[in-house]
Each structure stands twice: as C-alpha cells, then as structure tokens.
Motif scaffolding. Sequence first.
Motif: not given
Length: 222
Positions: A91, A95, A143, A166, A82
Amino acid sequence: MEQTDPSRRPGRPLSFDRDAALRQAMLTFWQHGYETSSVTDLTTAMGISTPSLYTAFGDKKQLFLETVRLYAGDPEATQAAVAAAPSALEAARDLLQGAALAYTGEDTPKGCLLASATASGSVASSEVQHAVADIRRSVQGALRARIERDKSDKVLPPDADAAALSGMVMAVMQGLSVLARDGGDRASLLAIVSLALQAWPRQPGHPVPGPASPSSSFGMSA
C-alpha cells in the motif's frame, strides 16, 4: 431521477463545458496556488465570465474545493484501496509510486496540487487548508490501520510503529512534491521511493515487493 449540482444556482442552462472549465481551474490552482489565483486568472483559464463562475461554482473557495475533489478523487476509494492492498508495504509503495508518477506528469504542473496550492495562506483560507489536511489525514489513517493489521497478522514486527511509518509515507509524498516542483524528474523521484521503502520493517520471509504496475498504483492524481 436526475441529480442536480448543489453548487449550481438555478437559472439558464450553462453555455460552456463545466467539466472542461473545472479542469482548467484545477490546473490554474495547481500552478499558482489558491490565494494567488485571482478570479480573473481563473475565468481567463476557464474561458468563462465572472458571473458564469459564480453561477456554476458558487465562489472561488467552492470552486477550489471542487477541483480538490477532482484531483484527489473519492477519499473513501483511496482508503478502500489501501485496505485491500496485499500488505501495508505494498500500500505504501503504491501510494508513493503513484505520487511520483502524478507529480511528474507531462500535461500537468509539477508537484502535488494539495501541497502546492495551500503551502501558505491567510486566516481567510483556513477552510481550504483544513479540507486539504483532512484528505491527507484520511490517507494516513487508512495506511496506519493497514499497518496495524499487518502487525496482528505477524507480517510486521510487533514493535513496528504504525503512526511513525504512516507519517513517514506522508512526509515522503510531500517531499516528492517539493522536489518535483524544483525540477526533479520521474526517475529520481522513483529512486527516492525505492530507497524510502528499504527502511520499512519486515519479518523474515517477507521480501520487499517489486515495482507496482502503473494500473495498480493509486494516490492523488488528476
């Protein structure tokens, strides 16, 4: 020097493939959940006896925690991935796309092991629930830090809410798991990922990145 497994009790050498048995245990927990997977269910899937389970893995709780490590990988490696992403948005994309791919694998149960296995539980299973929550918090924390860096670098607007962004990614990941368990296919999950990323704030001159290649996606997978 040879490293020994701290969960293994001293005694005769194992008469089975420990890694293969661990993977079968992971699939059993993934399919049925932590509390509803009995020791008999596990030993049947693993092809071992109950004494062998306790000798090799300690107990059911330790076995589950080891399957979580097999499933999620090294949390520090995910955090490093990340942090190394070109941007927080990329990132987040990796994910989410990694989750959509993992949750719809052909050779694994649908959904996320971490979400499915501990969706409910008694006080007795609180330790495993906390361990799973710690993994999610570590990913969200990494994150969030990457988002804050983008704000400092003026890739993101100064008023971008790193905690909310996040948290949104983690919420979407959990939602994708539920949808996959309900029968959602990979294409529909990836479409949701693309739509969710449209909500990401950005400064002019920073377009939405394209889809990640499978090799660059990371996340929780087997």
